[in-house]
Motif scaffolding. Structure first.
Motif, PDB file in Angstrom:
ATOM      1  N   VAL A   1       0.674   3.402  -5.645  1.00 45.27           N
ATOM      2  CA  VAL A   1       1.055   2.446  -4.606  1.00 45.27           C
ATOM      3  C   VAL A   1       2.510   2.656  -4.209  1.00 45.27           C
ATOM      4  CG1 VAL A   1       1.362   0.001  -4.068  1.00 45.27           C
ATOM      5  CG2 VAL A   1      -0.654   0.742  -5.351  1.00 45.27           C
TER       6      VAL A   1
ATOM      7  N   LEU B   1      -1.937   1.291   4.302  1.00 45.92           N
ATOM      8  CA  LEU B   1      -2.054   0.441   3.123  1.00 45.92           C
ATOM      9  C   LEU B   1      -2.348  -0.999   3.521  1.00 45.92           C
ATOM     10  CD1 LEU B   1      -1.848   0.327   0.040  1.00 45.92           C
ATOM     11  CD2 LEU B   1       0.619  -0.091   0.285  1.00 45.92           C
ATOM     12  N   LYS B   2      -1.714  -1.470   4.586  1.00 43.77           N
ATOM     13  CA  LYS B   2      -1.945  -2.836   5.053  1.00 43.77           C
ATOM     14  C   LYS B   2      -3.354  -2.998   5.602  1.00 43.77           C
ATOM     15  CE  LYS B   2      -0.387  -7.017   5.813  1.00 43.77           C
ATOM     16  NZ  LYS B   2      -0.012  -7.895   4.690  1.00 43.77           N
TER      17      LYS B   2
ATOM     18  N   LYS C   1      -5.958  -1.382   4.670  1.00 45.28           N
ATOM     19  CA  LYS C   1      -6.862  -1.406   3.523  1.00 45.28           C
ATOM     20  C   LYS C   1      -6.874  -2.780   2.866  1.00 45.28           C
ATOM     21  CE  LYS C   1      -7.738   0.644  -1.013  1.00 45.28           C
ATOM     22  NZ  LYS C   1      -7.305   1.632  -2.030  1.00 45.28           N
ATOM     23  N   GLU C   2      -5.694  -3.353   2.660  1.00 49.68           N
ATOM     24  CA  GLU C   2      -5.587  -4.644   1.977  1.00 49.68           C
ATOM     25  C   GLU C   2      -6.223  -5.765   2.783  1.00 49.68           C
ATOM     26  OE1 GLU C   2      -1.422  -5.042   1.441  1.00 49.68           O
ATOM     27  OE2 GLU C   2      -1.335  -3.791  -0.367  1.00 49.68           O
TER      28      GLU C   2
ATOM     29  N   ASN D   1     -10.421  -4.517   3.631  1.00 50.85           N
ATOM     30  CA  ASN D   1     -11.272  -3.818   2.662  1.00 50.85           C
ATOM     31  C   ASN D   1     -11.784  -2.493   3.219  1.00 50.85           C
ATOM     32  OD1 ASN D   1     -10.938  -5.900   0.814  1.00 50.85           O
ATOM     33  ND2 ASN D   1     -12.798  -6.961   1.433  1.00 50.85           N
TER      34      ASN D   1
END
Length: 633
Positions: free
Chosen positions: A511, A554-555, A557-558, A561
């Motif tokens: 991460v 990354l955002k 994905k968070e 999902n």
């Protein structure tokens, strides 16, 4: 070489071509063609083609077909009524006594696909309870991502799309609502976007793509000799791929498609549909500029023009011939109206309720319900049937225990080819730039091949390709909806959303490594976009940014999902199309279904809505007549 192939190879390739078409943006349902042949006819045949057919007759046919879709949709929803479209009050009255039936269904995720499936199930009268569990605080923010960002200043409110920004094939949307007895055009206004695109090349060349033939001819002829004539020939080929592909390979209605077959075969022999899109473009155009103009859309299917089959020129047929549209008030209006329809049907939508597991019996392999959290407290909701709206790879990996996952899932998961992700910038700007920015704008590199390098690989392996040395080396898309819908920003201001293609997340990175990489990517992309804006005449742009919001892989994905933050789900190469793409029905768990971008038929809101219709029809067709026990294979 296409002319010298053997007949067996040609026939095999034609089958492969059919599979490609099924995975394209305008794919219809082959599994229930008898129910949806009329819909596919609207998509494929009721078009007004420039220079083709009688425009008045085609418009009349389109109206006639749309009327038929709405009426049959309403008839399916409420057979006892004879009129075609019903008000929400009438639907609420119809369902005041409950949904009927004795089955229960749980839909995981209130994306557009989840809302569409849930509403169809509830309207069928065969379910006592239909519940939607949504991890976020609003509907439409699941796999469909019909969501928005709002910013406020002293001058007013700015609104930005964070999901789709181009409405393609609006009749698919209309059909979804017609199935519920609703007339979408009475609920919101749909406008055609004109011009379709403003285009800026890195060396300062500018174009405006519209339906003005004289203007298009003048512009394209400047790019290369006879550019407009070549464009017309290219579009003729794209239109044939689109029009023939629907009845031949989707409807499988050969009786009505025979008239198209000779033209299709001649086109396929002349412009082989399985060669790369970039090679297909080379059969028509000489310059990289012309090739770039008609291949940027390949990003939608998760491929570069160097990997995408040439048949995907049908995307240009959709955008430049059928048209690009926009729902006034934003795409969230679609989600809002679907949500209202669900609520009027008695569906319980639970927000801030993340699902942790779809519970499957280890012996029978039947889904029993879902584990979720409400107000921080774990709960179990039993269900006879479960629909998963989160992106399929993520849901399979995170919501199912090992005994319930599809065969060889770990190997399949590693081999799936993912689409790109994006870095998005939402800028509230206290000045308007109508000369430079249209509703949709493209900023294209002059080094077109280099601009695609690194977008689809692993970030950690392609740092030099992803982080371009020159700010002019990458392409990006700009959405400025104020041009069509003034309510998107205060008067004299702009709401500007920028999408910069980026590779999907590299799961071998920690991460911390991912965050460090994305920080560099955001810094470079932001500066590069602003400098390209300045080159396009927006000299003072950076001084007029009032507020800013940024989203990275990354955002994405968070929030939604999405495996690897791939915003378009898994890509659409040959190995992931049609029967090779994960089906909507789980292969092991007989009462578990998927709807969304990575499930068949594919990504994009029209396809997700068509997929939702397929899922609902399949579920209803498989219900036992007098039992709550799910049907098993």
């Amino acid at each position: 070489m296409a002319r010298s192939i053997s007949l067996p190879l040609f026939l095999a390739a034609m089958c492969a071509f059919g599979l490609i078409i099924m995975g394209a943006m305008i794919s219809s349902s082959s599994g229930h063609a008898s129910h949806n042949g009329h819909l596919a006819s609207v998509l494929g045949m009721a078009r007004t083609r420039a220079g083709q057919g009688d425009a008045t007759r085609m418009r009349s046919l389109r109206r006639q077909m749309l009327s038929g879709i709405q009426k049959r949709g309403a008839d399916c929803a409420t057979p006892t009524r004879q009129r075609g479209v019903y008000t929400r009050a009438e639907i609420l009255q119809d369902n005041a006594a409950g949904m009927g039936g004795d089955l229960s269904a749980v839909v995981v995720g209130a994306g557009v696909g989840g809302l569409a499936v849930a509403s169809r199930l509830a309207k069928s009268g065969k379910f006592k309870n239909v519940t939607i569990l949504e991890k976020n605080a609003e509907a439409g923010s699941g796999a469909g991502r019909l969501a928005e960002i709002k910013m406020k200043s002293q001058q007013g409110e700015y609104r930005f799309e964070t999901g789709p920004s181009l409405m393609l094939l609006p009749d698919v949307y209309r059909s979804t609502f017609a199935k519920l007895g609703l007339d979408l055009d009475s609920l919101l206004e749909i406008k055609r976007v004109m011009p379709a695109f403003k285009v800026h090349f890195a060396d300062g060349v500018k174009l405006v793509l519209s339906n003005d033939e004289a203007d298009m001819k003048a512009q394209l002829d400047k790019l290369e000799p006879d550019g407009y004539a070549k464009y017309k020939r290219y579009m003729d080929s794209a239109n044939i791929n689109l029009d023939a592909g629907l009845p031949l390979f989707i409807e499988q209605d050969f009786s009505n498609a025979f008239s198209l077959l000779p033209k299709f075969l001649i086109n396929a022999l002349t412009h082989w549909p399985l060669k790369s899109h970039i090679d297909n473009l080379g059969e028509f155009f000489e310059t990289d500029r012309m090739k770039a103009l008609f291949s940027f859309q390949d990003l939608y299917i998760g491929l570069s023009p160097y990997d995408s089959p040439g048949v995907f020129n049908l995307l240009q047929s959709i955008e430049y011939t059928d048209g690009i549209y926009y729902p006034v008030g934003g795409f969230t209006r679609i989600a809002d109206e679907l949500k209202k329809a669900c609520e009027s049907l008695g569906i319980d939508i639970v927000y801030d309720a993340p699902v942790s597991e779809i519970s499957v019996d280890p012996e029978s392999k039947v889904a029993k319900g879902v584990q979720f959290s409400r107000n921080g407290n774990p709960e179990f909701l039993p269900a006879d049937m479960v629909v998963a709206n989160p992106d399929l790879p993520w849901a399979e990996k995170n919501l199912l225990q090992e005994h319930a996952k599809r065969p060889n899932f770990d190997r399949t998961d590693k081999n799936w080819k993912y689409s790109s992700s994006v870095v998005s910038f939402c800028w509230a700007v206290d000045k308007s730039y109508p000369e430079a920015l249209g509703h949709h704008s493209l900023f294209l590199s002059n080094n077109y091949k280099k601009s695609w390098e690194g977008i689809f690989g692993n970030q950690g392996e392609n740092v030099e390709d992803v982080l371009k040395k020159e700010y002019q080396d990458f392409n990006f898309y700009v959405h400025t909806p104020t041009r069509t819908d003034p309510s998107c920003s205060p008067e004299g201001h702009d709401s500007i959303m920028v999408l910069v293609p980026a590779p999907p997340m590299d799961e071998s990175m920690s991460v911390q490594e991912q965050e460090a990489f994305e920080a560099k990517l955001v810094e470079q992309a932001r500066e590069g976009v602003i400098r390209r804006f300045e080159d396009a005449g927006m000299k003072d742009f950076r001084d007029h940014i009032v507020q800013e919001a940024v989203r990275t892989p990354l955002k994405w994905k968070e929030m939604y999902n999405l495996n690897r933050g791939a915003v378009f789900g898994i890509a659409h190469p040959m190995t992931q199309l049609s029967i090779f793409r994960p089906g909507p029905k789980h292969p092991i768990v007989p009462n578990l279904y998927y709807v969304g971008a990575s499930a068949r038929p594919g990504n994009g809101v029209p396809l997700v809505l068509i997929g939702a219709q397929q899922v609902a029809d399949t579920m209803l067709a498989q219900l036992p007549s007098q039992s709550t026990v799910p049907v098993t294979p």
